[in-house]
Design a protein around this motif. Structure first.
Motif, PDB file in Angstrom:
ATOM      1  N   TYR A  79      40.153  70.621  37.149  1.00 40.90           N
ATOM      2  CA  TYR A  79      40.134  69.397  36.203  1.00 40.90           C
ATOM      3  C   TYR A  79      40.043  68.188  37.164  1.00 40.90           C
ATOM      4  O   TYR A  79      39.848  67.213  36.463  1.00 40.90           O
ATOM      5  N   ARG A  80      40.755  68.317  38.179  1.00 42.10           N
ATOM      6  CA  ARG A  80      40.619  67.152  38.944  1.00 42.10           C
ATOM      7  C   ARG A  80      39.465  66.852  39.491  1.00 42.10           C
ATOM      8  O   ARG A  80      38.985  65.532  39.856  1.00 42.10           O
ATOM      9  N   GLY A  81      38.427  67.753  39.870  1.00 42.88           N
ATOM     10  CA  GLY A  81      37.166  67.633  40.150  1.00 42.88           C
ATOM     11  C   GLY A  81      36.416  67.156  38.844  1.00 42.88           C
ATOM     12  O   GLY A  81      35.708  66.097  39.203  1.00 42.88           O
ATOM     13  N   ARG A  82      36.391  67.966  37.985  1.00 42.42           N
ATOM     14  CA  ARG A  82      35.569  67.694  36.794  1.00 42.42           C
ATOM     15  C   ARG A  82      35.981  68.370  35.655  1.00 42.42           C
ATOM     16  O   ARG A  82      36.615  69.492  35.789  1.00 42.42           O
ATOM     17  N   LEU A  83      35.944  67.682  34.588  1.00 43.35           N
ATOM     18  CA  LEU A  83      36.631  68.268  33.370  1.00 43.35           C
ATOM     19  C   LEU A  83      35.692  69.325  32.758  1.00 43.35           C
ATOM     20  O   LEU A  83      34.646  69.298  33.144  1.00 43.35           O
ATOM     21  N   TRP A  84      36.274  70.141  31.844  1.00 43.35           N
ATOM     22  CA  TRP A  84      35.489  71.150  31.596  1.00 43.35           C
ATOM     23  C   TRP A  84      34.263  70.528  30.560  1.00 43.35           C
ATOM     24  O   TRP A  84      34.497  69.354  30.153  1.00 43.35           O
ATOM     25  N   THR A  85      33.130  71.300  30.185  1.00 48.62           N
ATOM     26  CA  THR A  85      32.267  70.596  29.496  1.00 48.62           C
ATOM     27  C   THR A  85      32.622  70.677  27.948  1.00 48.62           C
ATOM     28  O   THR A  85      33.122  71.976  27.454  1.00 48.62           O
ATOM     29  N   MET A  86      32.499  69.801  27.168  1.00 50.09           N
ATOM     30  CA  MET A  86      32.888  69.529  25.708  1.00 50.09           C
ATOM     31  C   MET A  86      31.402  69.802  24.951  1.00 50.09           C
ATOM     32  O   MET A  86      30.485  69.051  24.970  1.00 50.09           O
ATOM     33  N   ARG A  87      31.745  71.190  24.419  1.00 47.62           N
ATOM     34  CA  ARG A  87      30.209  71.654  24.024  1.00 47.62           C
ATOM     35  C   ARG A  87      30.445  72.258  22.326  1.00 47.62           C
ATOM     36  O   ARG A  87      31.283  73.099  21.920  1.00 47.62           O
ATOM     37  N   GLN A  88      30.151  71.299  21.485  1.00 49.54           N
ATOM     38  CA  GLN A  88      30.310  71.712  20.102  1.00 49.54           C
ATOM     39  C   GLN A  88      29.130  72.178  19.429  1.00 49.54           C
ATOM     40  O   GLN A  88      28.030  71.666  19.679  1.00 49.54           O
ATOM     41  N   PHE A  89      29.359  73.626  19.001  1.00 52.21           N
ATOM     42  CA  PHE A  89      28.345  74.451  18.472  1.00 52.21           C
ATOM     43  C   PHE A  89      27.883  73.723  17.186  1.00 52.21           C
ATOM     44  O   PHE A  89      28.406  73.294  16.209  1.00 52.21           O
ATOM     45  N   ALA A  90      26.446  73.517  17.257  1.00 52.05           N
ATOM     46  CA  ALA A  90      25.975  73.006  15.976  1.00 52.05           C
ATOM     47  C   ALA A  90      24.543  73.417  15.517  1.00 52.05           C
ATOM     48  O   ALA A  90      23.756  73.786  16.327  1.00 52.05           O
ATOM     49  N   GLY A  91      24.382  73.364  14.381  1.00 51.30           N
ATOM     50  CA  GLY A  91      22.919  73.937  13.563  1.00 51.30           C
ATOM     51  C   GLY A  91      23.161  74.245  12.475  1.00 51.30           C
ATOM     52  O   GLY A  91      23.987  74.860  11.740  1.00 51.30           O
ATOM     53  N   PHE A  92      22.190  73.468  11.463  1.00 49.62           N
ATOM     54  CA  PHE A  92      21.968  73.870  10.028  1.00 49.62           C
ATOM     55  C   PHE A  92      20.507  73.270   9.736  1.00 49.62           C
ATOM     56  O   PHE A  92      19.789  72.425  10.375  1.00 49.62           O
ATOM     57  N   GLY A  93      20.357  73.847   8.687  1.00 54.40           N
ATOM     58  CA  GLY A  93      18.967  73.394   7.955  1.00 54.40           C
ATOM     59  C   GLY A  93      17.843  73.531   8.833  1.00 54.40           C
ATOM     60  O   GLY A  93      17.614  74.605   9.514  1.00 54.40           O
ATOM     61  N   THR A  94      16.747  72.441   8.986  1.00 53.44           N
ATOM     62  CA  THR A  94      15.615  72.686   9.785  1.00 53.44           C
ATOM     63  C   THR A  94      15.877  72.000  11.214  1.00 53.44           C
ATOM     64  O   THR A  94      17.030  71.391  11.614  1.00 53.44           O
ATOM     65  N   ALA A  95      14.872  72.252  11.909  1.00 45.24           N
ATOM     66  CA  ALA A  95      15.059  71.446  13.452  1.00 45.24           C
ATOM     67  C   ALA A  95      15.416  70.156  13.313  1.00 45.24           C
ATOM     68  O   ALA A  95      15.868  69.573  14.245  1.00 45.24           O
ATOM     69  N   GLU A  96      14.915  69.601  12.524  1.00 44.86           N
ATOM     70  CA  GLU A  96      15.014  68.078  12.341  1.00 44.86           C
ATOM     71  C   GLU A  96      16.575  67.588  12.006  1.00 44.86           C
ATOM     72  O   GLU A  96      16.944  66.629  12.621  1.00 44.86           O
ATOM     73  N   GLU A  97      17.363  68.290  11.052  1.00 47.74           N
ATOM     74  CA  GLU A  97      18.528  68.013  10.737  1.00 47.74           C
ATOM     75  C   GLU A  97      19.529  68.335  11.914  1.00 47.74           C
ATOM     76  O   GLU A  97      20.415  67.445  12.263  1.00 47.74           O
ATOM     77  N   THR A  98      19.291  69.516  12.671  1.00 49.68           N
ATOM     78  CA  THR A  98      20.033  69.753  13.913  1.00 49.68           C
ATOM     79  C   THR A  98      19.618  68.789  14.990  1.00 49.68           C
ATOM     80  O   THR A  98      20.750  68.439  15.708  1.00 49.68           O
ATOM     81  N   ASN A  99      18.505  68.484  14.991  1.00 48.45           N
ATOM     82  CA  ASN A  99      18.376  67.462  16.185  1.00 48.45           C
ATOM     83  C   ASN A  99      18.897  66.032  16.035  1.00 48.45           C
ATOM     84  O   ASN A  99      19.598  65.559  16.796  1.00 48.45           O
ATOM     85  N   GLU A 100      19.065  65.760  14.702  1.00 53.24           N
ATOM     86  CA  GLU A 100      19.812  64.615  14.446  1.00 53.24           C
ATOM     87  C   GLU A 100      21.466  64.832  14.951  1.00 53.24           C
ATOM     88  O   GLU A 100      22.098  64.024  15.407  1.00 53.24           O
ATOM     89  N   ARG A 101      22.045  65.955  14.469  1.00 54.75           N
ATOM     90  CA  ARG A 101      23.331  66.212  14.514  1.00 54.75           C
ATOM     91  C   ARG A 101      23.572  66.260  16.318  1.00 54.75           C
ATOM     92  O   ARG A 101      24.455  65.740  16.749  1.00 54.75           O
ATOM     93  N   PHE A 102      22.590  66.622  16.948  1.00 57.35           N
ATOM     94  CA  PHE A 102      22.738  66.722  18.667  1.00 57.35           C
ATOM     95  C   PHE A 102      22.687  65.429  19.106  1.00 57.35           C
ATOM     96  O   PHE A 102      23.639  65.230  19.849  1.00 57.35           O
ATOM     97  N   ARG A 103      21.864  64.750  18.559  1.00 61.22           N
ATOM     98  CA  ARG A 103      21.744  63.194  18.971  1.00 61.22           C
ATOM     99  C   ARG A 103      23.258  62.590  18.687  1.00 61.22           C
ATOM    100  O   ARG A 103      23.675  61.674  19.494  1.00 61.22           O
ATOM    101  N   TYR A 104      23.781  62.826  17.386  1.00 63.09           N
ATOM    102  CA  TYR A 104      24.971  62.282  17.099  1.00 63.09           C
ATOM    103  C   TYR A 104      26.400  62.680  17.995  1.00 63.09           C
ATOM    104  O   TYR A 104      27.149  61.861  18.296  1.00 63.09           O
ATOM    105  N   LEU A 105      26.286  63.871  18.414  1.00 64.80           N
ATOM    106  CA  LEU A 105      27.127  64.537  19.083  1.00 64.80           C
ATOM    107  C   LEU A 105      27.037  64.077  20.790  1.00 64.80           C
ATOM    108  O   LEU A 105      28.084  63.570  21.273  1.00 64.80           O
ATOM    109  N   LEU A 106      25.724  63.852  21.330  1.00 63.19           N
ATOM    110  CA  LEU A 106      25.626  63.159  22.551  1.00 63.19           C
ATOM    111  C   LEU A 106      26.179  61.800  22.566  1.00 63.19           C
ATOM    112  O   LEU A 106      26.754  61.340  23.458  1.00 63.19           O
ATOM    113  N   GLU A 107      25.810  61.084  21.373  1.00 61.56           N
ATOM    114  CA  GLU A 107      26.139  59.637  21.283  1.00 61.56           C
ATOM    115  C   GLU A 107      27.852  59.622  21.198  1.00 61.56           C
ATOM    116  O   GLU A 107      28.381  58.589  21.754  1.00 61.56           O
TER     117      GLU A 107
END
Lengths: 130, 551
Positions: free
Chosen positions: B71-99
């Motif tokens: 972790y002196r080189g690079r931290l672990w990837t912070m990767r939250q599992f997400a998904g619900f509803g249709t592709a549109e709702e999950t796309n929104e949650r993905f963008r929220y997490l990236l932000e």
């Protein structure tokens, strides 16, 4: 002897709870029939009928309980099995649990419930009429 | 007694003093997995040959970490599992997490998708979009990643039986975004063996399933060299109730099985082994977990080198994702779950994970709300930036107890490998219900200990609250199911159905032969064939798997 069908409706494969309950009920002296996974409501009703069940325990963690449980209740009614006690276990939000009880589910057991609590409940409700 | 004697260290003296002291009773002193150990580890407890058992980070046997700088080189990837509803709702949650600073995407699919049914199938009723996102076609996949450049993110997809179809959809979305396949980075779970063992999302019998997995491994080695075609997963084995050692042993045994199928196919070990990745659980028993990760790295490196003849050092590296234990979360006093998750996440970090998902505190109740997910992500950020644990590589290495636990995990894993071999390997052992029985026994033992108060769960069997209020939980809008059914129905009406029939006919012929099915599945995806249609075609040829129910 109390005869209980433990059923896994729908597509959800999380069977840890169902198996623990099945084993606990068997250890408590009940006759347990475990349906296995991926059962449709019709299949569960059919099993309850064939096995002359006193109770059906439905284990569900997929969030589809409000669709699948009422269908099982309706199916039991259609077969004249309204005396069969229906209990549900799983991740069921309280609002949904209240609605399920209204529809005729005798009890809803959520995460943290003790198996002994479930055993006692079934013993009390399925006791032979004196 | 002379002053000199009283300051002389004496293990015997300590043993006697310990034995003479009253102990707490009631609660077990074993690990959460039931492992007994001495109350104190000393140089006599554990024998370590530094160079051959530990070595240095980035060097064989990788006990201390897979990279020289960790972790002196690079931290672990912070990767939250997400998904619900249709592709549109999950796309929104993905963008929220990236932000909010998340560095990778991780997709949760709904049950019909995981089981290879379209949203309009009768068996999907009530399940569409409930536990994850519903993806029926390439069309949906495109919506899921709308506005997210696939050349710049790494994506994880948690799907197994229909992994080949989902990979094809993803590759086609890349194609439409103008990103070449060999630039796509990510992981697809594809670990069908643990489905038969634990999670039970299987469609086909084991042998054709393994053939499809091997098709993916072979195809990715040639076409998607940056992609991880399998994430060999202990997570679900543990969630189903296994011990830490069972999680370790069964996962590694599954890994060896994928290797053996790929070698049988004629692949060179070094052409695919570097792309195999792992996924472990982080449970509450802190040191047991850390021992598990360290043992996992060491066993994998040794077996890859010595049993499978890997020469590329990258083949020897066990890189893994970790998720905190969903099963450790309580519905009672759910805020306390933040504490549990923090401790588990710390174990994963001290164990050297490459990426991490921290569970949200409300997940024993429902899918997480946005607020709960943010706290979970913040937990990782606090560990990474405020605690200083990232500054030291394998900081617990050399601890007598951690080294003892590492050795003990390793010893138990090899004992299981022998048992599995004696049963004829993993696939045979699955058919004999071996794993399923072992896990059910461990789960029942643990439940019994909890109910007998031998294990305390805060808020559940001790320190309960009279008035335990439920937090606001995420509600999935039930109208989303209808919306998704309309999407797939509309697609089926408007696409070129002759092309669909032709693609399915080719897939069927392919399934009956021993051709690699991936190119046929990609063609079908391009022709807007749905996931359910492809799976139905394969069901016709291969049949379906039913396990014998046991408890």
């Amino acid at each position: 002897m109390i005869r209980v069908v433990i059923a896994k409706p729908g597509l959800d494969g999380h069977d840890r709870g169902a198996k623990i309950i099945a084993r606990a009920l068997r250890d408590a002296g009940m006759e347990v029939i475990y349906t296995g996974l991926h059962q449709t409501p019709d299949q569960i009703v059919e099993t309850a009928l064939q096995e002359d069940a006193d109770a059906v325990g439905i284990s569900i963690l997929s969030g589809a309980h409000m669709t699948l449980v009422p269908r099982i209740l309706d199916g039991l009614k259609a077969q004249g099995l309204e005396d069969v006690l229906v209990v549900v276990g799983g991740t069921i939000p309280e609002d949904d649990a209240a609605e399920l009880r209204e529809l005729g589910v005798a009890a809803v057991f959520t995460p943290g419930a003790h198996t002994s609590e479930i055993v006692e409940f079934l013993r009390e409700k399925c006791a032979p009429v004196a | 007694m002379s002053g000199r004697e009283s300051t002389e260290p004496s293990l015997e003296g300590w043993r006697e003093a310990y034995a003479a002291t009253p102990k707490r009773t009631g609660e077990l002193h074993t690990t959460i997995s039931g492992l007994e150990s001495e109350p104190l580890a000393t140089p006599e407890t554990v024998e370590v040959d530094y160079d051959s058992d530990l070595g240095y980070p980035g060097q064989f046997p990788y006990t201390r970490g897979v990279y020289p700088s960790m972790y002196r080189g690079r931290l672990w990837t912070m990767r939250q599992f997400a998904g619900f509803g249709t592709a549109e709702e999950t796309n929104e949650r993905f963008r929220y997490l990236l932000e909010h600073g998340q560095t990778g995407l991780s997709t949760a699919f709904d049950m019909p998708t995981l089981m290879g049914y379209d949203s309009d199938h009768p068996r999907s009723l009530g399940e569409v979009g409930r536990e994850g996102v519903a993806i029926d076609s390439l069309n949906d996949m495109q919506t899921l990643f709308a506005g997210i450049p696939l050349g710049e993110v790494s994506t994880s997809m948690t799907i197994n039986s229909p992994a080949a179809m989902m990979l094809a959809f993803y590759a086609c979305v890349g194609e439409r975004q103008g990103v070449a396949r060999d630039k796509l980075r990510g992981t697809i779970q594809t670990d069908i063996l643990k489905e038969y063992i634990a999670q039970k999302e299987f469609i086909f019998p084991p042998e054709p399933s393994m053939r499809l997995v091997t098709d993916m491994v072979e195809w990715c080695a040639k076409e998607m060299p940056l992609w991880h075609p399998i994430s060999i997963s202990g997570y679900h084995i543990r969630e189903a109730g296994s011990t830490a050692a069972q999680e370790l042993a069964f996962t590694l045994a599954n890994g060896f099985t994928y290797i053996e199928w790929a070698l049988e196919r004629g692949l060179d070990i070094d052409d695919f082994a570097p792309r195999l990745s792992f996924f472990f659980n982080a449970h509450l028993d802190f040191f047991e977990e850390i021992g598990k990760y360290r043992a996992a790295r060491r066993i994998w490196a040794r077996e890859l080198r010595d049993r499978y003849g890997a020469r590329d050092p990258k083949s020897l590296l066990m890189r893994f994702h970790t998720q905190t234990a969903g099963v450790s979360l309580t519905a009672q006093q759910p805020e306390v779950n933040i504490v549990r998750t923090t401790i588990e996440a710390l174990a994963a970090v001290l164990g050297g994970t490459q990426s991490l998902h921290t569970n949200s505190y409300d997940e024993a109740l429902a899918l997480p709300t946005e607020d709960a997910v943010r706290i979970a992500l913040r937990t990782q950020q606090v560990i990474a930036h405020e605690t200083g644990v990232v500054n030291q590589i394998d900081p617990l290495g050399g601890s007598y107890y951690v080294e003892y636990m590492t050795n003990e995990m390793e010893r138990q894993a090899y004992a299981y490998f022998e048992q599995i071999d004696a049963l004829g390997g993993v696939v045979e052992a699955i058919k004999q219900n071996f794993f399923q029985r072992e896990i059910a026994d461990a789960a029942f033992r643990y439940q019994t200990e909890v109910e007998q108060q031998q294990r305390v769960i805060v808020g559940v069997n001790r320190y309960q609250l009279e008035d335990d209020a439920t937090p606001t939980i995420l509600k999935i809008d039930p109208s989303l199911e209808g919306k998704q059914i309309a999407r797939v129905t509309e697609l089926k009406a408007r696409r070129d159905n002759a092309a669909v029939a032709a693609a399915l006919a080719e897939l069927k012929v392919g399934a009956m032969s021993d051709a690699n099915l991936m190119p046929l599945i990609v063609e079908a995806a391009r022709a807007d064939v749905t996931l359910g249609e492809m799976c139905d075609t394969l069901r016709e040829v291969w049949g379906i798997w039913r396990e014998t129910p046991t408890f």
